[in-house]
Design a protein around this motif. Structure first.
Motif, PDB file in Angstrom:
ATOM      1  N   UNK A 133     -45.037  37.435 -34.433  1.00 33.46           N
ATOM      2  CA  UNK A 133     -44.566  36.050 -34.366  1.00 33.46           C
ATOM      3  C   UNK A 133     -43.438  35.906 -33.348  1.00 33.46           C
ATOM      4  N   UNK A 134     -42.568  36.903 -33.251  1.00 38.76           N
ATOM      5  CA  UNK A 134     -41.475  36.841 -32.280  1.00 38.76           C
ATOM      6  C   UNK A 134     -42.029  36.844 -30.859  1.00 38.76           C
ATOM      7  N   UNK A 135     -43.040  37.679 -30.624  1.00 39.28           N
ATOM      8  CA  UNK A 135     -43.660  37.715 -29.298  1.00 39.28           C
ATOM      9  C   UNK A 135     -44.418  36.424 -29.019  1.00 39.28           C
ATOM     10  N   UNK A 136     -45.061  35.893 -30.056  1.00 39.21           N
ATOM     11  CA  UNK A 136     -45.795  34.630 -29.939  1.00 39.21           C
ATOM     12  C   UNK A 136     -45.258  33.637 -30.982  1.00 39.21           C
ATOM     13  N   UNK A 137     -44.138  32.983 -30.692  1.00 38.46           N
ATOM     14  CA  UNK A 137     -43.550  32.056 -31.675  1.00 38.46           C
ATOM     15  C   UNK A 137     -44.485  30.924 -32.087  1.00 38.46           C
ATOM     16  N   UNK A 138     -45.537  30.684 -31.304  1.00 41.11           N
ATOM     17  CA  UNK A 138     -46.525  29.659 -31.672  1.00 41.11           C
ATOM     18  C   UNK A 138     -47.134  29.945 -33.045  1.00 41.11           C
ATOM     19  N   UNK A 139     -47.121  31.210 -33.451  1.00 40.43           N
ATOM     20  CA  UNK A 139     -47.691  31.584 -34.748  1.00 40.43           C
ATOM     21  C   UNK A 139     -46.747  31.250 -35.902  1.00 40.43           C
ATOM     22  N   UNK A 140     -45.541  30.866 -35.598  1.00 41.59           N
ATOM     23  CA  UNK A 140     -44.568  30.506 -36.626  1.00 41.59           C
ATOM     24  C   UNK A 140     -43.952  29.156 -36.308  1.00 41.59           C
TER      25      UNK A 140
ATOM     26  N   UNK B 147     -47.096  32.224 -15.305  1.00 43.20           N
ATOM     27  CA  UNK B 147     -47.835  31.987 -16.540  1.00 43.20           C
ATOM     28  C   UNK B 147     -47.211  32.687 -17.735  1.00 43.20           C
ATOM     29  N   UNK B 148     -45.923  32.973 -17.665  1.00 42.64           N
ATOM     30  CA  UNK B 148     -45.229  33.717 -18.714  1.00 42.64           C
ATOM     31  C   UNK B 148     -45.179  32.917 -20.012  1.00 42.64           C
ATOM     32  N   UNK B 149     -45.706  33.495 -21.072  1.00 39.21           N
ATOM     33  CA  UNK B 149     -45.703  32.839 -22.379  1.00 39.21           C
ATOM     34  C   UNK B 149     -45.069  33.709 -23.467  1.00 39.21           C
ATOM     35  N   UNK B 150     -44.729  34.944 -23.139  1.00 42.69           N
ATOM     36  CA  UNK B 150     -44.144  35.857 -24.119  1.00 42.69           C
ATOM     37  C   UNK B 150     -42.801  35.326 -24.612  1.00 42.69           C
ATOM     38  N   UNK B 151     -42.558  35.514 -25.911  1.00 43.79           N
ATOM     39  CA  UNK B 151     -41.326  35.060 -26.560  1.00 43.79           C
ATOM     40  C   UNK B 151     -41.126  33.547 -26.428  1.00 43.79           C
ATOM     41  N   UNK B 152     -42.210  32.824 -26.277  1.00 45.47           N
ATOM     42  CA  UNK B 152     -42.136  31.368 -26.214  1.00 45.47           C
ATOM     43  C   UNK B 152     -41.469  30.840 -24.968  1.00 45.47           C
ATOM     44  N   UNK B 153     -41.482  31.636 -23.891  1.00 44.40           N
ATOM     45  CA  UNK B 153     -40.788  31.207 -22.668  1.00 44.40           C
ATOM     46  C   UNK B 153     -41.323  29.869 -22.157  1.00 44.40           C
TER      47      UNK B 153
ATOM     48  N   UNK C 156     -38.958  26.658 -21.387  1.00 48.36           N
ATOM     49  CA  UNK C 156     -38.850  26.073 -20.048  1.00 48.36           C
ATOM     50  C   UNK C 156     -39.268  24.602 -20.053  1.00 48.36           C
ATOM     51  N   UNK C 157     -40.387  24.305 -20.709  1.00 50.52           N
ATOM     52  CA  UNK C 157     -40.922  22.947 -20.699  1.00 50.52           C
ATOM     53  C   UNK C 157     -40.030  21.974 -21.469  1.00 50.52           C
ATOM     54  N   UNK C 158     -39.629  22.337 -22.663  1.00 49.12           N
ATOM     55  CA  UNK C 158     -38.881  21.404 -23.498  1.00 49.12           C
ATOM     56  C   UNK C 158     -37.400  21.352 -23.154  1.00 49.12           C
ATOM     57  N   UNK C 159     -36.930  22.269 -22.325  1.00 45.90           N
ATOM     58  CA  UNK C 159     -35.564  22.148 -21.819  1.00 45.90           C
ATOM     59  C   UNK C 159     -35.416  20.858 -21.016  1.00 45.90           C
ATOM     60  N   UNK C 160     -36.500  20.438 -20.365  1.00 42.96           N
ATOM     61  CA  UNK C 160     -36.478  19.189 -19.593  1.00 42.96           C
ATOM     62  C   UNK C 160     -36.195  18.009 -20.513  1.00 42.96           C
ATOM     63  N   UNK C 161     -36.923  17.925 -21.631  1.00 45.93           N
ATOM     64  CA  UNK C 161     -36.778  16.783 -22.524  1.00 45.93           C
ATOM     65  C   UNK C 161     -35.464  16.822 -23.291  1.00 45.93           C
ATOM     66  N   UNK C 162     -35.001  18.033 -23.624  1.00 42.92           N
ATOM     67  CA  UNK C 162     -33.705  18.176 -24.284  1.00 42.92           C
ATOM     68  C   UNK C 162     -32.599  17.646 -23.367  1.00 42.92           C
ATOM     69  N   UNK C 163     -32.634  18.054 -22.117  1.00 41.86           N
ATOM     70  CA  UNK C 163     -31.625  17.610 -21.143  1.00 41.86           C
ATOM     71  C   UNK C 163     -31.735  16.109 -20.893  1.00 41.86           C
TER      72      UNK C 163
END
Length: 355
Positions: free
Chosen positions: A104-111, A166-172, A176-183
């Motif tokens: 789950x830590x490697x793929x946070x999408x599972x949690x 295409x890095x997706x490990x550890x929910x990167x 990256x994507x939602x940092x835009x909306x947070x900011x």
């Protein structure tokens, strides 16, 4: 002590209801092809990040990271343990638990990936603001424009790396994507304060007109929107469209809740739900999966709506119980062990004492 804004609590309430409804629909529409599913997924998680940024507009100290760790990471890791107990009933072992947690830590999408992503987004945001303050002193520029430029550069670099690798490990990719909306949410608070009431109404109607056709054309899993049948803008066009739809959806629902703020029972209920969003997010998956096991097998549309109401009917009362115990407050809700005591109201002795 910062005064709570009721329309922001109500907006959080709308956002979490859309999350539960979206996951209820996905339970019976796994490919997310239904129109309501696509419309909700077009903006509901960007909206959540937008609101998180909006309430974090003053956060620029590392002490906030510790608070975020308690609030977000403890429920995230506890949910891993709880899900493991539920899903592997009778087949428990320490080795399997470690394997499951690592997965789950490697793929946070599972949690509960949202909690994981929001924690690291908060760290990056604080670091970006610290860097902006250093640049401001060095270049002797105005604080807000410098800060926005630095945060925009960081957001751009994060997403360039994601697109290039295409890095997706550890929910990167989520970070990256939602940092835009947070900011966007953090600095929208500054922009919104400069807009007149008339300008806000105009923006509300404009965003509504724009959002409806965009949401109707939206498709999940980075698929090309429906209008690509006639106009193909390439892979980067898909990314830009997703970003645009999410941003317009955030503005639309923010202005809807702000402009129509009223002291009504429904609005108060939305605000109360908005006050327990983390608890709903933590618990709702379990009840959605449970409903899937007991479904009577009616029409999928009816089942999805019943799943939504069943999940809320189970989740909300359970949250009120969990808030009563210190250990469950921390593990499930990310709240302090003991509830904060309301500050006593101090009544002025005379009119001159009112500042």
């Amino acid at each position: 002590m910062t005064q709570r804004l009721q329309y922001i609590d109500a907006l959080k309430g709308v956002a979490i209801l859309l999350v539960v409804l979206g996951h209820s629909l996905q339970n019976f529409d796994p490919d997310l092809e239904w129109l309501p599913s696509r419309a909700i997924y077009a903006f509901h998680m960007p909206l959540f990040m937008f609101v998180s940024g909006f309430v974090s507009w003053k956060v620029c100290k590392w002490a906030s990271v510790k608070k975020r760790a308690v609030q977000l990471l403890i429920p995230f890791f506890f949910s891993i343990v709880l899900a493991w107990f539920v899903n592997y009933w009778g087949f428990w072992s320490a080795e399997e638990l470690i394997y499951h947690a690592n997965k789950v830590i490697i793929q946070p999408d599972l949690g509960l990936w949202f909690l994981w992503a929001l924690f690291f987004i908060s760290i990056i945001f604080v670091a970006s603001r610290k860097a902006a303050l250093a640049f401001k002193k060095w270049l002797k520029t105005r604080e807000l424009p410098t800060e926005i430029c630095v945060v925009a550069v960081v957001a751009g670099l994060l997403n360039i790396v994601e697109i290039a690798t295409g890095l997706k490990t550890y929910g990167y990719h989520w970070i990256a994507w939602y940092f835009i909306f947070f900011s966007f949410g953090a600095y929208w608070r500054q922009i919104d304060s400069l807009l007149s009431r008339k300008a806000q109404w105009r923006m509300l109607f404009a965003s509504l007109i724009i959002f409806i056709p965009c949401a109707l054309s939206f498709r999940m899993h980075n698929q090309a929107p429906l209008f690509y049948r006639w106009v193909n803008l390439g892979s980067l066009g898909i990314v830009a469209f997703r970003l645009f739809v999410g941003a317009v959806g955030c503005i639309l629902f923010y202005l809807l809740l702000k402009m129509f703020e009223a002291k009504t029972q429904i609005y108060s209920m939305l605000a109360k739900i908005g006050g327990v969003t983390l608890g709903i997010y933590f618990l709702h998956f379990f009840f959605i999966h449970f409903y899937r096991e007991i479904t009577p097998g009616w029409s999928e549309w009816i089942e999805a709506l019943l799943c939504f109401f069943f999940t809320l009917a189970c989740t909300l009362p359970l949250i009120s119980i969990l808030t009563r115990f210190g250990i469950t407050r921390i593990l499930c809700l990310g709240l302090p062990f003991k509830p904060r005591r309301p500050e006593p109201e101090i009544k002025p002795e005379n009119k001159d004492s009112i500042g």
